[in-house]
Write a protein that holds these residues in place. Structure first.
Motif, PDB file in Angstrom:
ATOM      1  N   ALA A 157       0.816  -1.212   0.000  1.00 47.97           N
ATOM      2  CA  ALA A 157       0.000   0.000   0.000  1.00 47.97           C
ATOM      3  C   ALA A 157       0.852   1.265   0.000  1.00 47.97           C
ATOM      4  O   ALA A 157       0.484   2.274  -0.601  1.00 47.97           O
ATOM      5  CB  ALA A 157      -0.935  -0.002   1.208  1.00 47.97           C
ATOM      6  N   ARG A 190       3.116   1.018  -3.656  1.00 46.76           N
ATOM      7  CA  ARG A 190       2.422   0.473  -4.841  1.00 46.76           C
ATOM      8  C   ARG A 190       3.347  -0.389  -5.705  1.00 46.76           C
ATOM      9  O   ARG A 190       3.201  -0.465  -6.909  1.00 46.76           O
ATOM     10  CB  ARG A 190       1.782   1.568  -5.675  1.00 46.76           C
ATOM     11  CG  ARG A 190       0.792   2.439  -4.927  1.00 46.76           C
ATOM     12  CD  ARG A 190      -0.410   1.635  -4.471  1.00 46.76           C
ATOM     13  NE  ARG A 190      -1.582   2.459  -4.244  1.00 46.76           N
ATOM     14  CZ  ARG A 190      -2.075   2.767  -3.045  1.00 46.76           C
ATOM     15  NH1 ARG A 190      -1.493   2.312  -1.966  1.00 46.76           N
ATOM     16  NH2 ARG A 190      -3.159   3.501  -2.929  1.00 46.76           N
ATOM     17  N   TRP A 214      -2.791  -2.444   3.762  1.00 49.55           N
ATOM     18  CA  TRP A 214      -4.014  -2.089   3.062  1.00 49.55           C
ATOM     19  C   TRP A 214      -5.126  -2.006   4.103  1.00 49.55           C
ATOM     20  O   TRP A 214      -5.183  -2.820   5.030  1.00 49.55           O
ATOM     21  CB  TRP A 214      -4.364  -3.142   2.017  1.00 49.55           C
ATOM     22  CG  TRP A 214      -3.438  -3.147   0.845  1.00 49.55           C
ATOM     23  CD1 TRP A 214      -2.401  -3.998   0.620  1.00 49.55           C
ATOM     24  CD2 TRP A 214      -3.470  -2.262  -0.267  1.00 49.55           C
ATOM     25  NE1 TRP A 214      -1.780  -3.687  -0.560  1.00 49.55           N
ATOM     26  CE2 TRP A 214      -2.423  -2.622  -1.130  1.00 49.55           C
ATOM     27  CE3 TRP A 214      -4.284  -1.185  -0.624  1.00 49.55           C
ATOM     28  CZ2 TRP A 214      -2.165  -1.958  -2.322  1.00 49.55           C
ATOM     29  CZ3 TRP A 214      -4.031  -0.520  -1.817  1.00 49.55           C
ATOM     30  CH2 TRP A 214      -2.977  -0.909  -2.642  1.00 49.55           C
ATOM     31  N   GLU A 240      -9.316  -1.719   5.416  1.00 47.76           N
ATOM     32  CA  GLU A 240     -10.547  -2.455   5.128  1.00 47.76           C
ATOM     33  C   GLU A 240     -11.256  -1.962   3.867  1.00 47.76           C
ATOM     34  O   GLU A 240     -11.795  -2.754   3.108  1.00 47.76           O
ATOM     35  CB  GLU A 240     -11.517  -2.361   6.310  1.00 47.76           C
ATOM     36  CG  GLU A 240     -11.548  -3.628   7.112  1.00 47.76           C
ATOM     37  CD  GLU A 240     -12.594  -3.597   8.197  1.00 47.76           C
ATOM     38  OE1 GLU A 240     -13.703  -4.120   7.955  1.00 47.76           O
ATOM     39  OE2 GLU A 240     -12.290  -3.062   9.265  1.00 47.76           O
ATOM     40  N   ASP A 263     -10.022  -1.007   1.222  1.00 45.63           N
ATOM     41  CA  ASP A 263      -9.193  -1.259   0.037  1.00 45.63           C
ATOM     42  C   ASP A 263      -9.341  -2.669  -0.536  1.00 45.63           C
ATOM     43  O   ASP A 263      -8.596  -3.038  -1.437  1.00 45.63           O
ATOM     44  CB  ASP A 263      -7.708  -1.046   0.379  1.00 45.63           C
ATOM     45  CG  ASP A 263      -7.392   0.382   0.779  1.00 45.63           C
ATOM     46  OD1 ASP A 263      -8.049   1.308   0.248  1.00 45.63           O
ATOM     47  OD2 ASP A 263      -6.499   0.569   1.617  1.00 45.63           O
ATOM     48  N   ASP A 281     -11.056  -4.128  -2.613  1.00 46.63           N
ATOM     49  CA  ASP A 281     -11.302  -4.327  -4.041  1.00 46.63           C
ATOM     50  C   ASP A 281     -10.142  -3.871  -4.924  1.00 46.63           C
ATOM     51  O   ASP A 281     -10.204  -3.987  -6.143  1.00 46.63           O
ATOM     52  CB  ASP A 281     -12.611  -3.646  -4.451  1.00 46.63           C
ATOM     53  CG  ASP A 281     -13.812  -4.347  -3.820  1.00 46.63           C
ATOM     54  OD1 ASP A 281     -13.819  -5.593  -3.787  1.00 46.63           O
ATOM     55  OD2 ASP A 281     -14.722  -3.650  -3.334  1.00 46.63           O
ATOM     56  N   HIS A 282      -9.068  -3.379  -4.319  1.00 46.77           N
ATOM     57  CA  HIS A 282      -7.869  -2.997  -5.075  1.00 46.77           C
ATOM     58  C   HIS A 282      -7.152  -4.244  -5.594  1.00 46.77           C
ATOM     59  O   HIS A 282      -7.054  -5.258  -4.892  1.00 46.77           O
ATOM     60  CB  HIS A 282      -6.886  -2.214  -4.188  1.00 46.77           C
ATOM     61  CG  HIS A 282      -7.268  -0.794  -3.992  1.00 46.77           C
ATOM     62  ND1 HIS A 282      -6.927   0.209  -4.853  1.00 46.77           N
ATOM     63  CD2 HIS A 282      -7.981  -0.211  -3.009  1.00 46.77           C
ATOM     64  CE1 HIS A 282      -7.408   1.354  -4.423  1.00 46.77           C
ATOM     65  NE2 HIS A 282      -8.058   1.120  -3.299  1.00 46.77           N
ATOM     66  N   ALA A 296      -4.166  -6.082  -5.756  1.00 46.41           N
ATOM     67  CA  ALA A 296      -2.961  -5.989  -4.938  1.00 46.41           C
ATOM     68  C   ALA A 296      -2.226  -7.312  -4.797  1.00 46.41           C
ATOM     69  O   ALA A 296      -1.252  -7.397  -4.065  1.00 46.41           O
ATOM     70  CB  ALA A 296      -3.318  -5.448  -3.549  1.00 46.41           C
ATOM     71  N   SER A 347      -7.908  -8.952  -6.653  1.00 43.39           N
ATOM     72  CA  SER A 347      -8.177  -8.052  -5.540  1.00 43.39           C
ATOM     73  C   SER A 347      -7.830  -8.749  -4.225  1.00 43.39           C
ATOM     74  O   SER A 347      -7.726  -9.974  -4.148  1.00 43.39           O
ATOM     75  CB  SER A 347      -9.652  -7.647  -5.534  1.00 43.39           C
ATOM     76  OG  SER A 347     -10.458  -8.758  -5.175  1.00 43.39           O
TER      77      SER A 347
END
Length: 111
Positions: free
Chosen positions: A33, A36, A56, A58, A60, A62-63, A65, A76
């Motif tokens: 996070a 990146r 990351w 909560e 986040d 759907d990122h 990662a 995700s």
């Protein structure tokens, strides 16, 4: 076709294994996070970056990662946390990684 994301750190093969974790199932890299950048593990991040790792949050989940080192599919956080194998190529993930999840994700525990 897009190229796979770059994996930073002490990677030992083209499936994201590193000098710290290199079993047959150590085939994911995590986008941190804070910077990146994808790293195979928290130790690789610590060895390579001058800043502390950030988790990351909560909101986040759907990122994108997580990347599968076998097929290079990005997923995700939510998707990764609900599977034991890559949804695209069925590569098995190391279940032991869950022990370190708190280092990557500041998420409420699953019920």
């Amino acid at each position: 076709m897009t190229s796979p994301p770059r994996i930073y750190g002490a990677v030992v093969d083209d499936q994201t294994r590193c000098v710290h974790y290199h079993s047959l199932r150590d085939v994911i890299a995590i986008k941190f996070a804070c910077c990146r950048r994808y790293y195979p593990c928290f130790r690789c991040h610590g060895d390579s970056e001058s800043h502390p790792a950030e988790q990351w949050l909560e909101g986040d989940v759907d990122h994108l990662a997580i990347v599968c080192g076998v097929c290079h599919t990005e997923m995700s956080i939510r998707s990764y946390q609900s599977v034991t194998h890559c949804p695209a190529c069925a590569a098995e993930f190391n279940d032991g990684c869950r022990v370190h999840a708190h280092l990557y994700f500041a998420l409420a525990p699953s019920s």
